[in-house]
Enzyme design. Structure first.
Site, PDB file in Angstrom:
ATOM      1  CG  HIS A   1     -11.161   5.739   0.690  1.00 61.62           C
ATOM      2  ND1 HIS A   1     -11.422   7.283   0.805  1.00 61.62           N
ATOM      3  CD2 HIS A   1      -9.759   5.958   0.939  1.00 61.62           C
ATOM      4  CE1 HIS A   1     -10.658   7.903   1.052  1.00 61.62           C
ATOM      5  NE2 HIS A   1      -9.382   7.365   0.919  1.00 61.62           N
TER       6      HIS A   1
ATOM      7  CG  ASP B   1      -1.778  15.312  12.980  1.00 59.56           C
ATOM      8  OD1 ASP B   1      -2.955  14.946  13.642  1.00 59.56           O
ATOM      9  OD2 ASP B   1      -0.886  14.796  13.146  1.00 59.56           O
ATOM     10  CG  MET B   2      -9.313  15.010  13.621  1.00 53.12           C
ATOM     11  SD  MET B   2      -9.730  16.827  13.515  1.00 53.12           S
ATOM     12  CE  MET B   2     -10.851  16.403  11.820  1.00 53.12           C
TER      13      MET B   2
ATOM     14  CG  ASN C   1      -1.919   1.173   1.189  1.00 56.68           C
ATOM     15  OD1 ASN C   1      -2.000   2.100   0.478  1.00 56.68           O
ATOM     16  ND2 ASN C   1      -3.009   0.990   1.998  1.00 56.68           N
TER      17      ASN C   1
ATOM     18  N   GLY D   1      -9.702   9.469   7.133  1.00 54.41           N
ATOM     19  CA  GLY D   1      -8.071   9.525   7.294  1.00 54.41           C
ATOM     20  C   GLY D   1      -7.748  10.762   6.785  1.00 54.41           C
TER      21      GLY D   1
ATOM     22  CG  HIS E   1     -11.553   5.597   4.700  1.00 51.27           C
ATOM     23  ND1 HIS E   1     -10.603   4.640   5.077  1.00 51.27           N
ATOM     24  CD2 HIS E   1     -10.501   6.389   4.163  1.00 51.27           C
ATOM     25  CE1 HIS E   1      -9.592   4.515   4.971  1.00 51.27           C
ATOM     26  NE2 HIS E   1      -9.329   6.008   4.258  1.00 51.27           N
TER      27      HIS E   1
ATOM     28  CE  LYS F   1      -0.575   2.832   6.290  1.00 49.08           C
ATOM     29  NZ  LYS F   1      -2.009   3.197   6.691  1.00 49.08           N
TER      30      LYS F   1
ATOM     31  NE  ARG G   1      -6.818  14.069  -0.962  1.00 46.29           N
ATOM     32  CZ  ARG G   1      -6.855  12.675  -1.088  1.00 46.29           C
ATOM     33  NH1 ARG G   1      -7.770  12.042  -1.826  1.00 46.29           N
ATOM     34  NH2 ARG G   1      -6.229  11.960  -0.169  1.00 46.29           N
TER      35      ARG G   1
END
Length: 372
Positions: A147, A249-250, A7, A177, A175, A14, A208
């Site tokens: 996704h 970054d949340m 991935n 992320g 989803h 990953k 985005r």
């Protein structure tokens, strides 16, 4: 069959080795820079994964040509390279991963596992843009959705957790992320989703923008002289949470918001506002909702996001328990007592779906793999 799943993203790679019983036997993850892989490091990681029989590459976009995952060959690779601008944050990285893996394990079959495939059977009403027919016919412009492996796994796992058949459930999978999208999964099939021709449409994301008024872009081109490269950079890499709070970054957004940062509060509110509205839209596509699932890095770990989203869609029957929502761990039921819609938090396991896809494609044989 032991499947090595790669991935490759714009900032990380990953790897996981998935056994025939859907168990992850070993995994690894390391940072990369702008899709540039270190073949020595990758080779060392792969050598530690014994018995690789096939390789599955998660590829975000198959374009108009490939609606289902496909066995890799030179023609497939060339086509994917030709559509890189449809997913500039992802396709170059995936192609770098494919090239590196083919050099390290040249005799092992590889499959381009397409994130768009799960949504390929969406109804025409959901996949068709109201644009001139020549654009749709000549350029293959439609809503593809992305996704897919995450949405597919989340829906399947939700049915397992509830001990019910997928065929009887209407599920909205969230989803969330760095990239984020929703899917309306009815009887195990995607019937609507929030991303479209590219992964830019829909929700507010890390960098985005999500959906914006196309008239605004035309206005900026005409009156501000902003060209396509600058627009792409602004919407893909400098938009979203980054544009509103200065960070994509949340975790940082939530930290700043708790300290009273007004920009972070606005970013959170915009994010949740769009999330609530699109969850409702997905439910409308199925004439109701039985299960709501949160998955992905933000979906699994940001309890305030889940609470904010659920708080605005109680009219759909969604009600979550604050105590359960604050709990940590994989695969949780956070539904409040009396909630009509079951709300779950499910750990993303895209690699398991990718491995299943690899086995399906290779079992189908060359004749089916080459269909377009």
């Amino acid at each position: 069959m032991r499947v090595l799943v790669l991935n490759a993203g714009s900032s990380s790679l990953k790897l996981s080795l998935v056994g025939p019983d859907d168990r992850v036997l070993t995994d690894n993850e390391f940072a990369v820079g702008e899709g540039r892989l270190d073949p020595v490091r990758l080779g060392s990681a792969i050598q530690g994964m014994e018995g690789v029989e096939a390789i599955g590459h998660r590829v975000v976009h198959g374009g108009p040509r490939y609606r289902q995952s496909v066995r890799l060959d030179g023609e497939v690779v060339r086509y994917l390279a030709s559509i890189s601008d449809l997913a500039p944050l992802h396709l170059p990285a995936a192609l770098a991963g494919i090239d590196a893996a083919q050099k390290i394990l040249p005799q092992v079959p590889g499959v381009a596992c397409l994130d768009t495939a799960f949504h390929a059977g969406m109804p025409a009403a959901a996949s068709t843009y109201a644009i001139p027919a020549s654009w749709r016919d000549q350029h293959g412009i439609q809503r593809f959705g992305f996704h897919g492996f995450s949405h597919s796994y989340a829906a399947r796992r939700a049915a397992e957790m509830l001990n019910r058949g997928l065929s009887e459930l209407r599920i909205v999978t969230c989803h969330l992320g760095a990239g984020a999208s929703l899917a309306a999964v009815m009887a195990g099939r995607s019937v609507d989703t929030t991303m479209g021709f590219t992964p830019l449409e829909g929700l507010v994301m890390a960098t985005r923008s999500g959906t914006v008024d196309p008239g605004m872009l035309l206005w900026l081109q005409r009156h501000a002289g902003i060209g396509e490269p600058e627009l792409t950079e602004a919407l893909d890499r400098d938009g979203g949470l980054k544009a509103l709070a200065g960070t994509g970054d949340m975790r940082e957004v939530l930290k700043r918001m708790s300290a009273g940062d007004e920009q972070a509060k606005l970013a959170f509110d915009v994010y949740v506002h769009r999330l609530r509205g699109l969850i409702a839209a997905m439910a409308a596509a199925m004439d109701g909702l039985d299960v709501l699932v949160f998955t992905g890095g933000v979906g699994e770990n940001a309890a305030p996001v889940r609470a904010g989203a659920a708080g605005g869609i109680r009219f759909l029957g969604v009600d979550i328990s604050p105590a359960r929502n604050a709990a940590t761990g994989a695969d949780l039921d956070i539904t409040a007592a009396g909630g009509h819609v079951t709300t779950l938090v499910i750990k993303a396991q895209e690699d398991l779906e990718v491995a299943r896809d690899v086995r399906r494609v290779l079992a189908a044989g060359p004749a089916l793999e080459s269909r377009k």
